[in-house]
Motif scaffolding. Structure first.
Motif, PDB file in Angstrom:
ATOM      1  N   GLY A 184       5.757  -2.463  -6.135  1.00 39.53           N
ATOM      2  CA  GLY A 184       5.071  -2.357  -4.860  1.00 39.53           C
ATOM      3  C   GLY A 184       5.786  -1.450  -3.885  1.00 39.53           C
ATOM      4  O   GLY A 184       5.160  -0.638  -3.190  1.00 39.53           O
ATOM      5  N   GLU A 185       7.117  -1.553  -3.856  1.00 36.34           N
ATOM      6  CA  GLU A 185       7.902  -0.667  -2.978  1.00 36.34           C
ATOM      7  C   GLU A 185       7.752   0.792  -3.393  1.00 36.34           C
ATOM      8  O   GLU A 185       7.834   1.692  -2.558  1.00 36.34           O
ATOM      9  CB  GLU A 185       9.378  -1.074  -2.994  1.00 36.34           C
TER      10      GLU A 185
ATOM     11  N   ASP B  41       0.827  -1.205   0.000  1.00 36.43           N
ATOM     12  CA  ASP B  41       0.000   0.000   0.000  1.00 36.43           C
ATOM     13  C   ASP B  41       0.859   1.252   0.000  1.00 36.43           C
ATOM     14  O   ASP B  41       2.009   1.232   0.405  1.00 36.43           O
ATOM     15  CB  ASP B  41      -0.966   0.000   1.194  1.00 36.43           C
ATOM     16  N   ASP B  42       0.297   2.336  -0.494  1.00 37.54           N
ATOM     17  CA  ASP B  42       1.056   3.554  -0.731  1.00 37.54           C
ATOM     18  C   ASP B  42       1.703   4.095   0.525  1.00 37.54           C
ATOM     19  O   ASP B  42       2.819   4.598   0.514  1.00 37.54           O
ATOM     20  CB  ASP B  42       0.141   4.638  -1.316  1.00 37.54           C
ATOM     21  N   THR B  43       1.036   3.986   1.668  1.00 41.33           N
ATOM     22  CA  THR B  43       1.580   4.535   2.908  1.00 41.33           C
ATOM     23  C   THR B  43       2.857   3.819   3.308  1.00 41.33           C
ATOM     24  O   THR B  43       3.874   4.425   3.632  1.00 41.33           O
ATOM     25  CB  THR B  43       0.543   4.407   4.042  1.00 41.33           C
ATOM     26  N   ALA B  44       2.802   2.467   3.237  1.00 46.04           N
ATOM     27  CA  ALA B  44       3.974   1.698   3.641  1.00 46.04           C
ATOM     28  C   ALA B  44       5.131   1.909   2.694  1.00 46.04           C
ATOM     29  O   ALA B  44       6.271   2.047   3.113  1.00 46.04           O
ATOM     30  CB  ALA B  44       3.614   0.206   3.699  1.00 46.04           C
ATOM     31  N   THR B  45       4.878   1.941   1.382  1.00 45.81           N
ATOM     32  CA  THR B  45       5.978   2.031   0.436  1.00 45.81           C
ATOM     33  C   THR B  45       6.607   3.412   0.409  1.00 45.81           C
ATOM     34  O   THR B  45       7.788   3.551   0.135  1.00 45.81           O
ATOM     35  CB  THR B  45       5.495   1.681  -0.974  1.00 45.81           C
TER      36      THR B  45
ATOM     37  N   VAL C  24      10.354  -9.885  -9.412  1.00 45.83           N
ATOM     38  CA  VAL C  24      11.185  -8.767  -8.946  1.00 45.83           C
ATOM     39  C   VAL C  24      10.579  -7.444  -9.403  1.00 45.83           C
ATOM     40  O   VAL C  24      10.490  -6.484  -8.625  1.00 45.83           O
ATOM     41  CB  VAL C  24      12.632  -8.903  -9.467  1.00 45.83           C
ATOM     42  N   ALA C  25      10.146  -7.376 -10.651  1.00 47.71           N
ATOM     43  CA  ALA C  25       9.573  -6.130 -11.188  1.00 47.71           C
ATOM     44  C   ALA C  25       8.370  -5.683 -10.367  1.00 47.71           C
ATOM     45  O   ALA C  25       8.240  -4.501 -10.011  1.00 47.71           O
ATOM     46  CB  ALA C  25       9.187  -6.314 -12.650  1.00 47.71           C
ATOM     47  N   TYR C  26       7.478  -6.620 -10.059  1.00 49.94           N
ATOM     48  CA  TYR C  26       6.284  -6.253  -9.297  1.00 49.94           C
ATOM     49  C   TYR C  26       6.612  -5.946  -7.837  1.00 49.94           C
ATOM     50  O   TYR C  26       5.945  -5.120  -7.209  1.00 49.94           O
ATOM     51  CB  TYR C  26       5.230  -7.353  -9.403  1.00 49.94           C
TER      52      TYR C  26
ATOM     53  N   ASP D 187      16.713   2.276  -6.551  1.00 47.81           N
ATOM     54  CA  ASP D 187      17.781   1.740  -5.704  1.00 47.81           C
ATOM     55  C   ASP D 187      17.269   1.480  -4.290  1.00 47.81           C
ATOM     56  O   ASP D 187      17.556   0.437  -3.685  1.00 47.81           O
ATOM     57  CB  ASP D 187      18.959   2.718  -5.637  1.00 47.81           C
ATOM     58  N   LYS D 188      16.522   2.431  -3.764  1.00 46.87           N
ATOM     59  CA  LYS D 188      16.002   2.292  -2.408  1.00 46.87           C
ATOM     60  C   LYS D 188      15.031   1.121  -2.315  1.00 46.87           C
ATOM     61  O   LYS D 188      15.020   0.375  -1.326  1.00 46.87           O
ATOM     62  CB  LYS D 188      15.299   3.586  -2.001  1.00 46.87           C
ATOM     63  N   ALA D 189      14.235   0.933  -3.359  1.00 47.86           N
ATOM     64  CA  ALA D 189      13.292  -0.183  -3.379  1.00 47.86           C
ATOM     65  C   ALA D 189      14.026  -1.526  -3.369  1.00 47.86           C
ATOM     66  O   ALA D 189      13.662  -2.443  -2.625  1.00 47.86           O
ATOM     67  CB  ALA D 189      12.393  -0.078  -4.603  1.00 47.86           C
ATOM     68  N   ILE D 190      15.073  -1.641  -4.199  1.00 45.88           N
ATOM     69  CA  ILE D 190      15.840  -2.891  -4.240  1.00 45.88           C
ATOM     70  C   ILE D 190      16.537  -3.139  -2.901  1.00 45.88           C
ATOM     71  O   ILE D 190      16.554  -4.267  -2.382  1.00 45.88           O
ATOM     72  CB  ILE D 190      16.850  -2.854  -5.399  1.00 45.88           C
TER      73      ILE D 190
END
Length: 295
Positions: free
Chosen positions: A93-94, A24-28, A87-89, A265-268
């Motif tokens: 999501g992040e 969800d947007d808040t968490a990511t 990985v893409a999804y 980068d931060k998401a990975i």
């Protein structure tokens, strides 16, 4: 990198849910703040509404077609199955995108890292991070550490090779534009130049037809080749494409100067830290440790 794939069991459904479910947007938003090295100053730069995208409100992801296993499944990047689709999804999501906010763009492998404007926000297609490529595109932090593999026919002349020197006189095939080509020249160093093919399927057919003695490509793809594409073939072994230097890694490709890089980068990094990336790899690439090391 090389390309296509292997057959791998689907693994636990619970893992697939972790790999593919949107966040969800808040968490990511909290998880995807930019790194200091990029010059971005606040976490709000990585919220979905702050990202500069090809299509506003949509995350456009590029990959080649056909999309081979184990990287994708059923030639359908949008189904969330296969290592790179998952990985893409997970990255999406992040970044705060739901599944229906992701759209896919067909991009040929070598076009992804060529100079110029891009039709995607990022491309995922087993593209290895290299200094030369990084001069004209931006790469994310690595999401997979790569080994190269040697495939021969089971009764081939070099099927019993146990070291790289045993392959000195082999006629080797590789796909153009891949790091497998560099690995053959710099690490294997065969007596004859390798045969270079425009498409991976052409090199696979060359092995089938005994036009080459061996095929070099990334290890997960080698498992798929031996399991589903070339009957009676075998993986002779695996080796580091860098000859013991810094490991080769796959990275997401972005247009040079793309402001999305710090957020990706931060998401990975978040997926590595919370263990999700390792779970995705275990699910889709779990056979990759089963080949002997060639030195």
């Amino acid at each position: 990198m090389a390309r296509p794939s292997m057959l791998i069991a689907l693994g636990a459904l619970a893992v697939a849910a972790v790999a593919c479910a949107p966040v969800d947007d808040t968490a990511t938003t909290a998880a995807a703040s930019p790194t200091a090295s990029t010059g971005a100053s606040t976490a709000t730069a990585c919220t979905k509404d702050q990202l500069t995208l090809i299509t506003p409100g949509k995350l456009t992801i590029g990959t080649d077609k056909p999309a081979f296993e184990p990287w994708f499944k059923d030639d359908d990047p949008s189904n969330g199955q296969g290592f790179e689709s998952a990985v893409a999804y997970a990255v999406a999501g992040e970044l705060g995108f739901d599944r229906d906010e992701v759209q896919w763009e067909t991009v040929k492998f070598d076009t992804a890292f060529a100079p110029g404007e891009k039709r995607f926000d990022f491309d995922i297609n087993q593209v290895s991070i290299t200094a030369d490529r990084a001069e004209v595109v931006d790469f994310s932090n690595g999401y997979y550490t790569v080994k190269q593999a040697v495939v021969t026919l089971g009764d081939g002349k070099f099927a019993g090779a146990s070291s790289l020197s045993d392959l000195k006189d082999a006629k080797i095939g590789v796909q153009v534009g891949t790091t497998a080509l560099d690995a053959v020249k710099e690490v294997v160093q065969p007596a004859a130049d390798p045969n270079v093919y425009n498409e991976q399927i052409d090199s696979i057919n060359a092995l089938k037809n005994e036009q080459i003695d061996a095929l070099v490509l990334d290890l997960p793809t080698a498992f798929y080749v031996t399991a589903a594409q070339v009957e009676g073939s075998k993986i002779v072994g695996q080796f580091s494409s860098t000859g013991g230097a810094a490991p080769e890694e796959f990275g997401l490709v972005m247009e040079k100067g793309n402001g999305l890089k710090s957020c990706v980068d931060k998401a990975i990094d978040a997926l590595k830290a919370n263990g999700d990336l390792a779970k995705i790899e275990q699910q889709w690439l779990s056979e990759a440790a089963g080949a002997p090391e060639l030195k």
